[in-house]
Design an enzyme around this catalytic site. Structure first.
Site, PDB file in Angstrom:
ATOM      1  N   ILE A 236      -8.480  88.975 -20.738  1.00 62.20           N
ATOM      2  CA  ILE A 236      -7.413  89.737 -21.371  1.00 62.20           C
ATOM      3  C   ILE A 236      -6.199  89.298 -20.897  1.00 62.20           C
ATOM      4  CG2 ILE A 236      -6.124  91.846 -21.902  1.00 62.20           C
ATOM      5  CD1 ILE A 236      -8.844  91.683 -23.398  1.00 62.20           C
ATOM      6  N   LYS A 237      -5.165  88.682 -21.716  1.00 61.24           N
ATOM      7  CA  LYS A 237      -3.828  88.372 -21.218  1.00 61.24           C
ATOM      8  C   LYS A 237      -2.760  89.434 -21.543  1.00 61.24           C
ATOM      9  CE  LYS A 237       0.129  85.355 -21.803  1.00 61.24           C
ATOM     10  NZ  LYS A 237       0.601  84.207 -22.650  1.00 61.24           N
ATOM     11  N   GLN A 238      -1.964  90.098 -20.946  1.00 61.74           N
ATOM     12  CA  GLN A 238      -1.091  91.201 -20.959  1.00 61.74           C
ATOM     13  C   GLN A 238       0.247  91.024 -20.117  1.00 61.74           C
ATOM     14  OE1 GLN A 238       0.474  93.152 -22.901  1.00 61.74           O
ATOM     15  NE2 GLN A 238      -1.362  94.296 -23.341  1.00 61.74           N
TER      16      GLN A 238
END
Length: 354
Positions: A236-238
């Site tokens: 996940i990229k956040q």
């Protein structure tokens, strides 16, 4: 410890390096490590080819074997326009230099478009894991709109030898329902072919801008992460959270938005950046899907800002950083140094999970 790390942190060094997280215990997390693929992914429904590619990503570059990743993302030529992105350093109009920077910078993978990676795939796809970004906000429609559209097919990424595919979903936008269905199907097919999946879990809604920019709130970004792992993103990229209370801010007066529990704000988070990021990690199935935070725009204090973000991510239980503009919007040697500075945080054994 590398003295540059404490120098870049400056007066924030003690605040960050000695923080003890008393919200969600690190004992509840699935933390990065050299055995992460075997320990976490081997028991999932991912096939052997996905495991092979995940293992390749986790065992490439300066962070190989640590369970942490440093990824160079350069899709800004579409997302922010090529001129605005590359005017500072025009060599990156040439797609090959993007891949060269990732290799020279010791990255685990290079993330870019079908066009960029496809243009040099026979030369480089076997040398560094390719992460093909399959959708973009094209930014040329007037007025500008927030809508992620596919720029190619999963088969194209497979044919060029990609190790993984990535996509963005604008959670909270009018197009979110369509994007969720479309990317869930794309990720399922990518897994079937043996590629790993990475999701940019971004928020887009003008209503999120109130007294603060709640696109960066821990509770809303955390929920976006939770939706991302639901469609089986492996990573996940956040964006790093900068505040909290998005659900509360949007539940005012006669308006009703989402669902919340006060314990999100009283027991599961504080206002400390590590605790806010820990909540993001928790929403990634307690770290079963690795959380990588974005490096953000380039500015006057890139090395200090990148060090800050890396320390927060690592101490929160995250998996690494995906930083582009800070690296490619400067001479290549300096870009390599910037990437190495980020990696040094994850290589520093003295910097532990809070």
């Amino acid at each position: 410890m590398n003295t540059k790390i404490t120098e870049y942190l400056g007066d924030k060094a003690d605040y960050l390096l000695n923080h003890e997280c008393k919200t969600i215990s690190k004992d509840l997390l699935h933390l990065p490590g050299g055995d992460f693929v075997d320990r976490i992914f081997a028991s999932t429904d991912r096939n052997q080819r996905v495991l092979n590619n995940l293992n390749w990503i986790y065992n490439t570059g300066r962070l190989a074997g640590t369970g942490y990743v440093s990824i160079l993302p350069v899709d800004q030529g579409i997302e922010h326009s090529a001129g605005a992105s590359f005017a500072k350093n025009p060599i990156y109009f040439d797609s090959e230099n993007i891949v060269k920077l990732a290799i020279e910078g010791g990255c685990n993978a290079v993330a870019s478009t079908f066009g960029v990676l496809g243009s040099v795939s026979r030369k480089y796809a076997h040398k560094i894991p390719f992460l093909v970004k399959i959708n973009h906000n094209e930014l040329l429609t007037y007025p500008n709109q927030h809508k992620e559209i596919l720029f190619g097919k999963i088969d194209q990424a497979y044919d060029m030898g990609a190790a993984a595919v990535g996509a963005t979903i604008y959670f909270g936008s009018e197009d979110a329902s369509h994007e969720i269905v479309e990317i869930a199907e794309a990720f399922a097919y990518a897994h079937e072919l043996g590629m790993a999946t990475v999701l940019w879990c971004y928020l887009r809604n003008s209503a999120f801008n109130k007294d603060k920019d709640y696109h960066l709130s821990a509770d809303l970004t955390g929920q976006a992460n939770h939706l991302g792992v639901t469609i089986q993103a492996d990573i996940i990229k956040q964006k790093l959270p900068e505040n909290n209370g998005g659900f509360k801010a949007l539940n005012t007066g006669s308006s009703s938005y989402g669902k919340l529990d006060e314990r999100i704000y009283t027991q599961l988070t504080t206002d400390h950046p590590i605790d806010l990021c820990r909540y993001q990690v928790a929403n990634c199935y307690m770290g079963r899907a690795g959380l990588i935070n974005s490096g953000g725009a380039s500015g006057a204090h890139d090395f200090a800002d990148a060090t800050f973000t890396a320390v927060v991510n690592k101490r929160a239980g995250g998996t690494g950083l995906i930083s582009g503009r800070k690296a490619f919007q400067r001479p290549m040697a300096e870009g390599v140094e910037l990437l190495n500075t980020i990696q040094d945080v994850y290589l520093a054994k003295e910097i532990t999970v809070a």
